[in-house]
Design an enzyme around this catalytic site. Structure first.
Site, PDB file in Angstrom:
ATOM      1  N   ARG A  72       0.843  -1.218   0.000  1.00 34.12           N
ATOM      2  CA  ARG A  72       0.000   0.000   0.000  1.00 34.12           C
ATOM      3  C   ARG A  72       0.866   1.252   0.000  1.00 34.12           C
ATOM      4  NH1 ARG A  72      -2.269   2.359   4.302  1.00 34.12           N
ATOM      5  NH2 ARG A  72      -2.400   0.470   5.533  1.00 34.12           N
ATOM      6  N   TYR A 125     -16.880  13.575 -17.251  1.00 34.08           N
ATOM      7  CA  TYR A 125     -17.286  12.182 -17.037  1.00 34.08           C
ATOM      8  C   TYR A 125     -18.231  12.161 -15.825  1.00 34.08           C
ATOM      9  CZ  TYR A 125     -17.131   7.368 -15.534  1.00 34.08           C
ATOM     10  OH  TYR A 125     -17.489   6.116 -15.124  1.00 34.08           O
ATOM     11  N   ASP A 197      -7.972  15.753 -16.918  1.00 28.36           N
ATOM     12  CA  ASP A 197      -8.163  14.334 -17.200  1.00 28.36           C
ATOM     13  C   ASP A 197      -7.823  14.147 -18.685  1.00 28.36           C
ATOM     14  OD1 ASP A 197      -9.207  11.856 -17.897  1.00 28.36           O
ATOM     15  OD2 ASP A 197     -10.836  11.989 -16.453  1.00 28.36           O
ATOM     16  N   LYS A 222      -8.452   2.526 -19.875  1.00 23.90           N
ATOM     17  CA  LYS A 222      -8.787   2.808 -21.267  1.00 23.90           C
ATOM     18  C   LYS A 222      -7.574   2.618 -22.175  1.00 23.90           C
ATOM     19  CE  LYS A 222     -12.682   3.842 -19.315  1.00 23.90           C
ATOM     20  NZ  LYS A 222     -12.557   4.665 -18.173  1.00 23.90           N
TER      21      LYS A 222
HETATM   22  N1  LCS Z   1     -12.148   9.804 -16.699  1.00 23.96           N
HETATM   23  C1  LCS Z   1     -12.773   9.585 -17.871  1.00 23.96           C
HETATM   24  C2  LCS Z   1     -12.641  10.596 -18.960  1.00 23.96           C
HETATM   25  C3  LCS Z   1     -13.526   8.426 -18.049  1.00 23.96           C
HETATM   26  O1  LCS Z   1     -14.117   8.242 -19.227  1.00 23.96           O
HETATM   27  C4  LCS Z   1     -13.641   7.506 -16.987  1.00 23.96           C
HETATM   28  C5  LCS Z   1     -14.436   6.258 -17.106  1.00 23.96           C
HETATM   29  C6  LCS Z   1     -12.970   7.778 -15.785  1.00 23.96           C
HETATM   30  C7  LCS Z   1     -12.233   8.932 -15.674  1.00 23.96           C
HETATM   31  C8  LCS Z   1     -13.033   6.854 -14.614  1.00 23.96           C
HETATM   32  O2  LCS Z   1     -12.156   5.808 -14.820  1.00 23.96           O
HETATM   33  P1  LCS Z   1     -12.272   4.387 -14.077  1.00 23.96           P
HETATM   34  O3  LCS Z   1     -12.380   4.677 -12.621  1.00 23.96           O
HETATM   35  O4  LCS Z   1     -13.495   3.727 -14.594  1.00 23.96           O
HETATM   36  O5  LCS Z   1     -11.002   3.704 -14.439  1.00 23.96           O
HETATM   37  N2  LCS Z   1     -15.283   6.251 -18.248  1.00 23.96           N
HETATM   38  C9  LCS Z   1     -16.173   5.349 -18.538  1.00 23.96           C
HETATM   39  C10 LCS Z   1     -17.059   5.468 -19.621  1.00 23.96           C
HETATM   40  O6  LCS Z   1     -17.129   6.431 -20.415  1.00 23.96           O
HETATM   41  N3  LCS Z   1     -17.832   4.402 -19.677  1.00 23.96           N
HETATM   42  O7  LCS Z   1     -17.520   3.518 -18.664  1.00 23.96           O
HETATM   43  C11 LCS Z   1     -16.469   4.079 -17.847  1.00 23.96           C
END
Ligand code: LCS
Length: 408
Positions: A72, A125, A197, A222
């Site tokens: 951690r 988001y 982001d 992603k």
């Molecule tokens: N930032 C962006 C621009 C995102 O599209 C997402 C998730 C996140 C942060 C959060 O990331 P995670 O915690 O899921 O790794 N976007 C999603 C979407 O457009 N559809 O499903 C998840």
């Protein structure tokens, strides 16, 4: 701040951060003296680290640089990943997290450790919006949401207690852009931390730190991992901020990445430059095809001259990415019919996968949001978002053509 060792992005994606793998921590006695070190960074799938003596253990607690203590707090596999991403983003240091939201919450909790006000883009988001609008509000942090495509609106929302300007570019799902250099200048003038982001653009599409932005975040779920196998995130920025985040919000709120997910992400990054190039190469002709289709009202893709900020995209980005958003003339019924009919394009949330993913927000991710709120923020009933994958563009276009055909 630069962290530049290699001339090219591909060399960086493959080699940056990997010096650690030549010095395997935990080399056992029977291995000492044998030559040959792992070419691929090893996975240290352990929660804790052992010491030879009480004094060695005590000094690791006093000077964390001298040794690993507990996963951690840090892990060698995670560190290779962090060094690689810091290099790709041109940042001083990076901190990997359990998810993109883990990165966003850790960065915001760090920048807002003493409370304060946030100026944020009005389209973000959805979970980021909820974090700012609900969770952090309950903790006493106020956020003003503005149309950040208008720089005057950012400037006039700044208050004496503003601590953070929070941006996405391109935004999810409307693909709006913000002028990052201009936003960084506003933030610098007022001594505010600027955070972006960068998930949609990836470090191959834009490097916000080189434009003056302080902190860059990613959902590595992603494009960075690219394999659709992990949920992970990362924060990149100045060393002091990253250390503060690591020793404070990350360690104590606990959104740490698992060594296995760090390792899976490490497998993805070396092909990011190649994958990004192909995502861009595929997306442009697909966007152009969609724009001509009679069942479609409008298409947003930063690489199309019709994108309202195409000139900014050309100036600020090194490739327009793989995300396309469009509005169907037939509204919600058309959106549902289209996603039901597609065969190569998979109906799934998330993005940045090797496969083409399609998502209809009105019937899925945003179905619980009242229609007037959705319309106000541009999440209309006919909106469909594509994450264009690495299949052959002609196959994706053929799939779209057959599915869109039923709407005519
Ligand atoms: N930032 C962006 C621009 C995102 O599209 C997402 C998730 C996140 C942060 C959060 O990331 P995670 O915690 O899921 O790794 N976007 C999603 C979407 O457009 N559809 O499903 C998840």
């Amino acid at each position: 701040m630069k962290n530049k060792k290699y001339k090219g992005r591909s060399t960086e994606a493959i080699h940056a951060g990997e010096t650690l793998s030549t010095l395997p921590t935990g080399t056992t006695e029977h291995q000492v003296g044998k030559t040959g070190v792992p070419l691929l960074p090893p996975i240290y799938q352990n929660s804790t680290f052992q010491f030879q003596s009480a004094s060695e253990c005590a000094s690791a607690f006093i000077d964390e640089e001298s040794g690993y203590v507990y996963t951690r707090w840090g892990n060698p596999t995670q560190e290779v990943l962090e060094q690689k991403i810091a290099a790709l983003e041109g940042g001083e240091a990076a901190l990997a997290t359990a998810s993109g939201m883990g990165a966003i919450s850790t960065a915001l909790l760090t920048a807002l450790a003493e409370g304060g006000h946030v100026v944020a883009m009005e389209t973000l988001y959805s979970a980021t919006f909820h974090l700012l609008n609900e969770d952090l509000t309950q903790m006493g942090v106020e956020t003003t949401f503005v149309d950040a495509t208008d720089l005057d609106k950012i400037e006039s929302a700044v208050r004496p207690d503003t601590k953070v300007i929070y941006l996405e570019s391109p935004t999810n799902p409307l693909l709006k852009l913000v002028d990052l250099a201009a936003c960084a200048e506003i933030a610098n003038t007022h001594d505010i931390t600027s955070i972006i982001d960068n998930t949609f653009a990836t470090p191959c599409g834009q490097q916000p730190i080189t434009l003056g932005i302080d902190i860059v975040l990613h959902s590595m779920t992603k494009y960075l991992s690219g394999n659709g196998a992990v949920v992970a995130g990362v924060i990149v920025g100045e060393k002091g901020f990253i250390e503060h985040a690591q020793k404070g919000a990350l360690r104590n709120f606990g959104a740490v990445i698992s060594p296995f997910n760090a390792w899976l992400t490490l497998l993805g990054i070396p092909t990011l430059p190649l994958r990004f190039e192909k995502h861009c190469e595929n997306a442009l002709p697909i966007a152009a095809f969609l724009e001509e289709h009679p069942a479609i009202d409008w298409v947003r893709y930063p690489g199309l001259p019709s994108h309202p900020q195409h000139e900014l995209a050309k100036r600020q980005m090194n490739g327009f990415g793989g995300m396309i958003t469009m509005e169907l003339k037939g509204g919600r019924a058309a959106g549902e019919a289209l996603v039901n009919r597609l065969q190569i394009c998979s109906l799934a949330v998330s993005l940045g996968d090797v496969r083409t993913l399609v998502c209809h927000p009105a019937s899925t991710t945003h179905s619980h949001v009242p229609i007037e709120v959705r319309q106000q923020t541009g999440i209309t009933d006919g909106l469909v978002r594509f994450s264009i994958g690495l299949e052959d563009a002609e196959d994706i276009i053929a799939d779209l053509e057959q599915a869109l055909g039923i709407l005519l």
